[in-house]
Design a protein around this motif. Structure first.
Motif, short mmCIF file in Angstrom:
data_model
loop_
_atom_site.label_atom_id
_atom_site.label_comp_id
_atom_site.label_asym_id
_atom_site.label_seq_id
_atom_site.Cartn_x
_atom_site.Cartn_y
_atom_site.Cartn_z
N VAL A 1 0.87 -1.18 0.00
CA VAL A 1 0.00 0.00 0.00
C VAL A 1 0.91 1.23 0.00
N GLY A 2 0.61 2.18 -0.87
CA GLY A 2 1.41 3.39 -0.96
C GLY A 2 0.94 4.39 0.10
N VAL A 3 1.52 4.30 1.29
CA VAL A 3 1.04 5.08 2.43
C VAL A 3 1.23 6.59 2.20
N SER A 4 2.47 7.00 1.87
CA SER A 4 2.68 8.45 1.67
C SER A 4 1.97 8.91 0.41
N ARG A 5 1.95 8.05 -0.62
CA ARG A 5 1.21 8.41 -1.84
C ARG A 5 -0.25 8.66 -1.53
N LEU A 6 -0.82 7.90 -0.59
CA LEU A 6 -2.24 8.07 -0.27
C LEU A 6 -2.55 9.46 0.25
N VAL A 7 -1.60 10.08 0.96
CA VAL A 7 -1.84 11.44 1.43
C VAL A 7 -2.13 12.35 0.23
N ALA A 8 -1.33 12.18 -0.84
CA ALA A 8 -1.55 12.98 -2.05
C ALA A 8 -2.83 12.57 -2.75
N VAL A 9 -3.10 11.27 -2.77
CA VAL A 9 -4.30 10.78 -3.47
C VAL A 9 -5.57 11.30 -2.78
N ILE A 10 -5.58 11.28 -1.46
CA ILE A 10 -6.76 11.79 -0.74
C ILE A 10 -6.91 13.29 -1.02
N ALA A 11 -5.79 14.01 -1.00
CA ALA A 11 -5.84 15.44 -1.31
C ALA A 11 -6.34 15.66 -2.74
N GLU A 12 -5.92 14.80 -3.63
CA GLU A 12 -6.31 14.92 -5.03
C GLU A 12 -7.82 14.71 -5.19
N GLN A 13 -8.35 13.75 -4.46
CA GLN A 13 -9.78 13.45 -4.59
C GLN A 13 -10.65 14.36 -3.72
N HIS A 14 -10.05 15.01 -2.72
CA HIS A 14 -10.85 15.85 -1.81
C HIS A 14 -10.25 17.25 -1.66
N HIS A 15 -10.57 18.10 -2.60
CA HIS A 15 -10.16 19.51 -2.48
C HIS A 15 -11.12 20.34 -3.31
N ASP A 16 -11.06 21.66 -3.13
CA ASP A 16 -11.76 22.54 -4.05
C ASP A 16 -10.81 23.67 -4.40
N ASP A 17 -11.30 24.71 -5.06
CA ASP A 17 -10.36 25.74 -5.50
C ASP A 17 -9.79 26.55 -4.34
N LYS A 18 -10.38 26.40 -3.15
CA LYS A 18 -9.86 27.16 -2.00
C LYS A 18 -8.82 26.39 -1.20
N GLY A 19 -8.88 25.07 -1.31
CA GLY A 19 -7.90 24.31 -0.53
C GLY A 19 -8.28 22.85 -0.32
N LEU A 20 -7.66 22.28 0.71
CA LEU A 20 -7.84 20.86 1.02
C LEU A 20 -9.15 20.64 1.77
N ARG A 21 -9.65 19.41 1.72
CA ARG A 21 -10.88 19.07 2.44
C ARG A 21 -10.76 17.64 2.96
N TRP A 22 -10.10 17.49 4.09
CA TRP A 22 -9.79 16.13 4.56
C TRP A 22 -11.01 15.39 5.05
N PRO A 23 -11.14 14.12 4.69
CA PRO A 23 -12.13 13.28 5.38
C PRO A 23 -11.74 13.19 6.86
N ALA A 24 -12.73 13.10 7.74
CA ALA A 24 -12.46 13.14 9.19
C ALA A 24 -11.44 12.08 9.61
N GLU A 25 -11.48 10.91 8.99
CA GLU A 25 -10.62 9.80 9.41
C GLU A 25 -9.13 10.16 9.36
N VAL A 26 -8.73 11.03 8.45
CA VAL A 26 -7.31 11.31 8.29
C VAL A 26 -6.94 12.78 8.53
N ALA A 27 -7.93 13.59 8.89
CA ALA A 27 -7.67 15.03 9.03
C ALA A 27 -6.59 15.27 10.10
N PRO A 28 -5.76 16.31 9.91
CA PRO A 28 -4.69 16.56 10.89
C PRO A 28 -5.26 16.94 12.25
N PHE A 29 -6.41 17.56 12.26
CA PHE A 29 -7.14 17.89 13.49
C PHE A 29 -8.61 17.66 13.23
N ALA A 30 -9.38 17.45 14.31
CA ALA A 30 -10.81 17.25 14.14
C ALA A 30 -11.54 18.58 14.00
#
Ligand code: ATP
Ligand code: MG
Length: 577
Positions: A454-483
């Motif tokens: 499993v590409g662990v560090s790559r997944l950080v980029a993949v999640i960012a790639e699938q979850h963002h908008d023009d203003k910035g990142l949008r982390w799913p709660a499971e991996v967000a740096p803070f709640a």
């Protein structure tokens, strides 16, 4: 945030092309050190650790055991399996002060096989699955998109050891199921595609691809049946053979200046053959040379419908482990029966050149093809009657609209990023290291292996790639740096005190809070909160004087005011809900 080691950037980094790379750099998650080599800053490291946590939980849940092997490895084991050489330029090699060769591990099949050999010696010890979450090194030809394709990256790699093929199938399935749970929890949209086994050699192999237009992997799928496969793994749906009865005899025609398929089709349509001719009616013969490891170069003829190109990746995958190369002028000179532009099946077969055809070239299909003399072609050369190829080969390009191998409908092409790989390796590595254990009947047995990544560090980029908008990142709660991202947007002392109290209460409730206590304008703070992408933003702003705070859902974009009084309970519920 007044203490957090963080500087957000207003501008995209000059070397960034994809959204995740731009945002992870701008939001202060990662910093570039060298091509494909990145540092993790506090926010990035927190997300990386969250991804690792999910991966570990799901690996542990089916009994896999975590160990940790070094990244700095001696040459010897990799020499035994020949990967010291086979890995080519992809391997980081180095020497110690005594001149001994070392490498930085790109993947650890050798070391896990040796580790199990060192500890276990009886059938009673098996099955066993071991894994690590570890930094890998590969000198990638094209590091790309920040941490998406790094030269140093974090991988979860695991290895199963079973004594039977059925056991291996069970270990494989356990991994496959765990991967489905991991990627679902991480909020990644993905497909599972059957893959060719690649350089590792073995049988069943599937890849998990995150759906993404910026992906480097092309796969095809059939919407009707759900079939999905790597382009390299697509099996062409062969038509039914056609009876020879009543098919006219092949004829040689003069076809001056028809050395290309286009020119040949033009000629055929002007030759009064009584039907409309397209490239698909012509049989194009490509000559390459191949060499099995340690062998000599040999010619190989490939016959395919003239409207299709050879797909190099499919050709290479079909011929693996043999390598393949184009012919040089010298090769043509050495083999004068190769009439460039007019090569047909007959000269190849007569001169004992191995001749493989596209699966569409079934018995009874009739072709316009080279007659092995400059300026001459056959019309009506029938497969199985006039020439008999040595077999078939999957080398032709796969196109949108081609029929799915399961016959259920057309294939459509899409792009993806490889996030995981499950692979039944077999006994390649246990053979290489003579791993034997005592069997139930007293005879030695050789364990069979699976390897899974499993590409662990790559997944950080993949999640960012699938979850963002023009203003910035949008982390799913499971991996967000803070709640929760708590922002003070009010200069009032009471508001500041209220926000500090709320932060402390959330902290006590076990909720991880990023607290923006900086003396900056609300505009700057809001921009940063959108960029950083914590899922729940709590604003203590102007409404505080009226006893209100605002909740903003960064994931859905919804905002609502709630009473400051009951804010704690409501925020806890929102986070836990
Ligand atoms: P790719 O085709 O993307 O190069 P791979 O086939 O080389 O991947 P594996 O050797 O199967 O990958 O490694 C397991 C996992 O590690 C991959 O599924 C991928 O998620 C991740 N990975 C591989 N190479 C890199 C890299 N250079 N940077 C980040 N992650 C990587
Ligand atoms: Mg690779």
């Amino acid at each position: 945030m007044s203490h957090l080691f963080l500087r957000t950037l207003r501008d995209d980094p000059a070397d960034a092309e994809v959204a995740s790379h731009k945002l992870l750099v701008r939001a202060g998650y990662v910093r570039r050190i060298a091509p494909g080599v990145y540092s993790w800053l506090p926010l990035g490291l927190r997300v990386l650790r969250e991804v690792e946590r999910v991966v570990r939980e799901e690996m542990n849940s089916f009994g896999a055991q975590e160990i940790s092997l070094p990244a700095l490895l001696p040459r010897d084991p990799y020499e035994t399996t020949n990967r010291w050489t086979e890995y080519g330029d992809g391997l980081f090699r180095l020497q110690d002060r005594k001149g001994a060769d070392y490498l930085l591990g790109p993947t650890h099949e050798e070391m896990f096989a040796l580790t199990v050999k060192g500890e276990y010696n009886s059938y009673k010890d098996f099955p066993v699955t071991l894994y690590q979450v570890q930094t890998k090194y590969r000198d990638e030809e094209r590091p790309r998109a920040g941490i998406l394709r790094g030269r140093e990256f974090v991988m979860k790699d695991s290895y199963s050891f079973d004594l039977t093929d059925e056991g291996l199938a069970r270990s494989y399935q356990a991994h496959r199921d765990a991967y489905e749970r991991i990627f679902a929890r991480l909020g990644v949209t993905y497909v599972i595609v059957s893959a060719t086994s690649g350089a590792m050699g073995g049988s069943a192999s599937e890849e998990f691809l995150a759906e993404s237009p910026i992906g480097e992997d092309t796969y095809v799928r059939c919407v009707e049946s759900g079939y999905a496969a790597n382009v390299e793994a697509v099996k062409t749906l062969a038509p039914e053979p056609i009876p020879f009865d009543g098919q006219p005899a092949a004829q040689i025609h003069d076809t001056p200046d028809a050395a290309t398929i286009d020119a040949l089709v033009d000629w055929a349509n002007g030759a009064g053959l009584g039907r409309e001719i397209t490239g698909a009616d012509t049989l194009k013969n490509i000559i390459v040379k191949t060499r099995v490891p340690g062998g000599e170069w040999e010619l190989l003829g490939i016959g395919l419908p003239g409207d299709r190109e050879v797909d190099d990746k499919r050709l290479e995958a079909s011929l693996e482990p043999a390598e393949v190369a184009l012919l040089t002028d010298e090769d043509f000179t050495k083999h004068p029966f190769l009439a460039k532009g007019y090569i047909g099946p007959k000269a190849l077969l007569d001169n004992e050149v191995r001749y493989l055809v596209d699966p569409r070239v079934v018995d009874g299909t009739s072709w316009i093809t080279g007659a092995d003399v400059a300026g001459k072609h056959y019309v009506g050369l029938v497969a199985g009657r006039d020439f008999t190829p040595d077999g078939t080969i999957e080398a032709a390009e796969v196109r949108d609209g081609d029929p799915s191998p399961d016959g259920a409908g057309p294939l459509v092409a899409a792009r993806g990023i490889e996030i995981g790989h499950v692979f039944q390796l077999g006994r390649k590595y246990t053979d290489a290291f003579d791993v034997n254990v005592l069997g139930e009947n007293g005879k030695p047995v050789r364990p069979t292996m699976g390897s899974y990544g499993v590409g662990v560090s790559r997944l950080v980029a993949v999640i960012a790639e699938q979850h963002h908008d023009d203003k910035g990142l949008r982390w799913p709660a499971e991996v967000a740096p803070f709640a929760v991202h708590l922002v003070i947007a009010n200069k009032d002392e009471a508001a500041r005190e209220g926000a500090e109290a709320l932060a402390a209460e959330l902290d006590c409730a076990g909720i991880e809070v990023l607290f923006d206590d900086r003396k900056a304008s609300p505009g700057v703070k809001f921009k940063d909160s959108e960029l950083i992408g914590v899922p729940l933003v709590v604003v203590v702003g102007r409404g505080y004087a009226d006893g209100k705070v605002e909740l903003r859902d960064r994931f859905t974009g919804e905002a609502r005011e709630i009473p400051a009084d009951g804010a704690l309970a409501e925020i806890v519920a929102a986070v836990r809900g």
